[in-house]
Design a protein around this motif. Structure first.
Motif, PDB file in Angstrom:
ATOM      1  N   ALA A 100       0.620  -1.262  -0.053  1.00 49.39           N
ATOM      2  CA  ALA A 100      -0.179  -0.012   0.029  1.00 49.39           C
ATOM      3  C   ALA A 100       0.749   1.247  -0.124  1.00 49.39           C
ATOM      4  O   ALA A 100       1.987   1.298   0.697  1.00 49.39           O
ATOM      5  N   PRO A 101       0.380   2.278  -0.822  1.00 51.43           N
ATOM      6  CA  PRO A 101       1.296   3.577  -0.798  1.00 51.43           C
ATOM      7  C   PRO A 101       1.384   4.049   0.788  1.00 51.43           C
ATOM      8  O   PRO A 101       0.800   3.781   1.746  1.00 51.43           O
ATOM      9  N   VAL A 102       2.797   4.777   0.945  1.00 49.56           N
ATOM     10  CA  VAL A 102       2.915   5.420   2.215  1.00 49.56           C
ATOM     11  C   VAL A 102       3.064   6.865   1.968  1.00 49.56           C
ATOM     12  O   VAL A 102       2.987   7.353   0.999  1.00 49.56           O
ATOM     13  N   ASP A 103       2.959   7.478   3.253  1.00 45.49           N
ATOM     14  CA  ASP A 103       2.859   8.882   3.001  1.00 45.49           C
ATOM     15  C   ASP A 103       4.283   9.517   2.561  1.00 45.49           C
ATOM     16  O   ASP A 103       5.268   8.886   2.852  1.00 45.49           O
ATOM     17  N   PRO A 104       4.144  10.837   2.402  1.00 44.40           N
ATOM     18  CA  PRO A 104       5.301  11.385   1.619  1.00 44.40           C
ATOM     19  C   PRO A 104       6.518  11.285   2.577  1.00 44.40           C
ATOM     20  O   PRO A 104       7.813  11.123   2.244  1.00 44.40           O
ATOM     21  N   ALA A 105       6.272  11.694   3.802  1.00 42.60           N
ATOM     22  CA  ALA A 105       7.372  11.614   5.098  1.00 42.60           C
ATOM     23  C   ALA A 105       8.019  10.380   5.186  1.00 42.60           C
ATOM     24  O   ALA A 105       9.267  10.088   5.126  1.00 42.60           O
ATOM     25  N   THR A 151      11.881   9.069   4.208  1.00 40.58           N
ATOM     26  CA  THR A 151      12.895   8.232   5.107  1.00 40.58           C
ATOM     27  C   THR A 151      13.393   7.060   4.505  1.00 40.58           C
ATOM     28  O   THR A 151      14.307   6.568   4.802  1.00 40.58           O
ATOM     29  N   ALA A 152      12.467   6.436   3.752  1.00 37.96           N
ATOM     30  CA  ALA A 152      12.656   5.063   3.206  1.00 37.96           C
ATOM     31  C   ALA A 152      13.843   5.433   2.291  1.00 37.96           C
ATOM     32  O   ALA A 152      14.672   4.328   2.103  1.00 37.96           O
ATOM     33  N   ASN A 211      11.337  -0.675  10.655  1.00 31.09           N
ATOM     34  CA  ASN A 211      10.629  -0.964  11.869  1.00 31.09           C
ATOM     35  C   ASN A 211      10.884   0.056  13.052  1.00 31.09           C
ATOM     36  O   ASN A 211       9.872   0.298  13.666  1.00 31.09           O
ATOM     37  N   ALA A 212      12.085   0.388  13.363  1.00 28.10           N
ATOM     38  CA  ALA A 212      12.284   1.309  14.391  1.00 28.10           C
ATOM     39  C   ALA A 212      11.549   2.636  14.110  1.00 28.10           C
ATOM     40  O   ALA A 212      11.286   3.329  15.059  1.00 28.10           O
ATOM     41  N   ARG A 213      11.257   2.987  12.976  1.00 30.53           N
ATOM     42  CA  ARG A 213      10.669   4.196  12.651  1.00 30.53           C
ATOM     43  C   ARG A 213       9.214   4.241  12.307  1.00 30.53           C
ATOM     44  O   ARG A 213       8.624   5.095  11.678  1.00 30.53           O
ATOM     45  N   ARG A 214       8.638   3.001  12.543  1.00 32.80           N
ATOM     46  CA  ARG A 214       7.148   2.555  12.470  1.00 32.80           C
ATOM     47  C   ARG A 214       6.787   2.692  10.921  1.00 32.80           C
ATOM     48  O   ARG A 214       5.727   3.336  10.804  1.00 32.80           O
ATOM     49  N   ILE A 215       7.815   2.532   9.957  1.00 38.30           N
ATOM     50  CA  ILE A 215       7.297   2.594   8.559  1.00 38.30           C
ATOM     51  C   ILE A 215       6.976   1.295   7.972  1.00 38.30           C
ATOM     52  O   ILE A 215       7.877   0.198   8.059  1.00 38.30           O
ATOM     53  N   ARG A 254      11.055  -3.714   0.405  1.00 31.48           N
ATOM     54  CA  ARG A 254      10.046  -3.111  -0.212  1.00 31.48           C
ATOM     55  C   ARG A 254       9.304  -1.985   0.872  1.00 31.48           C
ATOM     56  O   ARG A 254       8.697  -2.484   1.730  1.00 31.48           O
ATOM     57  N   VAL A 255       9.140  -0.777   0.627  1.00 34.45           N
ATOM     58  CA  VAL A 255       8.228   0.247   1.272  1.00 34.45           C
ATOM     59  C   VAL A 255       7.266   0.668   0.351  1.00 34.45           C
ATOM     60  O   VAL A 255       7.674   1.662  -0.507  1.00 34.45           O
ATOM     61  N   GLY A 256       6.069   0.343   0.295  1.00 32.11           N
ATOM     62  CA  GLY A 256       5.260   0.589  -0.760  1.00 32.11           C
ATOM     63  C   GLY A 256       5.739   0.233  -2.156  1.00 32.11           C
ATOM     64  O   GLY A 256       6.079  -0.989  -2.227  1.00 32.11           O
ATOM     65  N   ALA A 257       5.796   1.216  -3.137  1.00 35.92           N
ATOM     66  CA  ALA A 257       6.466   0.765  -4.404  1.00 35.92           C
ATOM     67  C   ALA A 257       7.948   1.030  -4.339  1.00 35.92           C
ATOM     68  O   ALA A 257       8.438   1.028  -5.331  1.00 35.92           O
ATOM     69  N   ILE A 258       8.287   1.713  -3.073  1.00 31.00           N
ATOM     70  CA  ILE A 258       9.791   1.793  -3.188  1.00 31.00           C
ATOM     71  C   ILE A 258      10.724   0.680  -3.033  1.00 31.00           C
ATOM     72  O   ILE A 258      10.693   0.112  -1.838  1.00 31.00           O
ATOM     73  N   GLY A 259      11.574   0.491  -3.571  1.00 27.11           N
ATOM     74  CA  GLY A 259      12.534  -0.477  -3.476  1.00 27.11           C
ATOM     75  C   GLY A 259      13.632  -0.112  -2.597  1.00 27.11           C
ATOM     76  O   GLY A 259      14.329   0.866  -2.852  1.00 27.11           O
ATOM     77  N   VAL A 260      13.840  -0.488  -1.657  1.00 26.75           N
ATOM     78  CA  VAL A 260      14.777   0.003  -0.309  1.00 26.75           C
ATOM     79  C   VAL A 260      16.239  -0.770  -0.649  1.00 26.75           C
ATOM     80  O   VAL A 260      17.092  -0.223  -0.456  1.00 26.75           O
ATOM     81  N   THR A 261      16.271  -1.900  -0.534  1.00 24.29           N
ATOM     82  CA  THR A 261      17.336  -2.832  -0.809  1.00 24.29           C
ATOM     83  C   THR A 261      17.054  -4.005  -1.751  1.00 24.29           C
ATOM     84  O   THR A 261      16.020  -4.444  -1.951  1.00 24.29           O
ATOM     85  N   GLY A 262      18.322  -4.386  -2.352  1.00 25.27           N
ATOM     86  CA  GLY A 262      17.948  -5.663  -3.221  1.00 25.27           C
ATOM     87  C   GLY A 262      17.475  -5.189  -4.620  1.00 25.27           C
ATOM     88  O   GLY A 262      17.276  -6.208  -5.340  1.00 25.27           O
TER      89      GLY A 262
END
Length: 147
Positions: A55-60, A64-65, A97-101, A125-133
Motif C-alpha cells: 500500500a502507498p505510504v505517506d510522503p514523509a 525516510t525510506a 521498523n524502528a521508525r514505524r514505517i 520494499r516500502v510501498g512501491a519503493i525498493g529499499v534494498t536488493g
C-alpha cells in the motif's frame, strides 16, 4: 569518502552510522543464529509470497525510506566486511521498523537456466519503493514475505 560525508547533513551522517551498526549486527546475527530462529524476528511471515507493491505510504515515510536506502548502500559499499543482500535487507527492516514505517522483506529464489544452480536473494520494499536488493532479477520468485 570523508569529503563526501562532510557534505551530508548531520541527520544523514547519523543514518549512515546507524546503517553500519545494523549491517554489522545483521552479519553477526545471521552468522551465529540458525535461520529458524531468525525468521520469527523478521516479522509476520506471509505465504504464498508475492512481490506486488505494498500500500502507498505517506510522503514523509517515503522520504525516510529513500534516505535509509541511501544509507544502507553507502554503509554496505564501505563496510570492512561483505554485506550481502540478506544482511542489507535485515538491517533495512530493523531501521524501518524502528521508525514505524510499514515494509516487507522478501526472500526469493531462481534457478540459473545455464547451470541449474539455485540462486537466492533478499529485498525490502516500502510501498512501491525498493529499499534494498533492487533491481530484482525477473526470474526471481518470492518464496516468503515478512511484514
Amino acid at each position: 569518502m570523508l569529503r563526501r560525508l562532510r557534505s551530508l547533513s548531520p541527520d544523514d551522517r547519523r543514518l549512515i552510522a546507524a546503517a553500519f551498526a545494523r549491517l554489522a549486527a545483521a552479519r553477526l546475527w545471521l552468522a551465529v543464529v540458525p535461520f529458524r530462529h531468525v525468521a520469527p524476528r523478521l516479522g509476520t511471515r506471509i505465504a504464498p509470497a508475492t512481490d506486488a507493491p505494498l500500500a502507498p505510504v505517506d510522503p514523509a515515510a517515503a522520504d525516510t525510506a529513500r534516505r535509509i536506502r541511501r544509507a544502507i548502500a553507502i554503509a554496505a559499499r564501505n563496510a570492512p566486511f561483505r554485506a550481502l543482500c540478506f544482511q542489507q535487507a535485515a538491517a533495512a527492516k530493523r531501521m524501518l521498523n524502528a521508525r514505524r514505517i510499514p515494509n516487507a522483506l522478501y526472500l526469493g529464489a531462481a534457478v540459473d537456466p545455464a547451470t541449474g544452480a539455485m540462486r537466492a536473494h533478499a529485498w525490502v520494499r516500502v510501498g512501491a519503493i525498493g529499499v534494498t536488493g533492487f533491481p530484482v532479477d525477473p526470474d526471481m520468485v518470492a518464496v516468503a514475505r515478512f511484514d
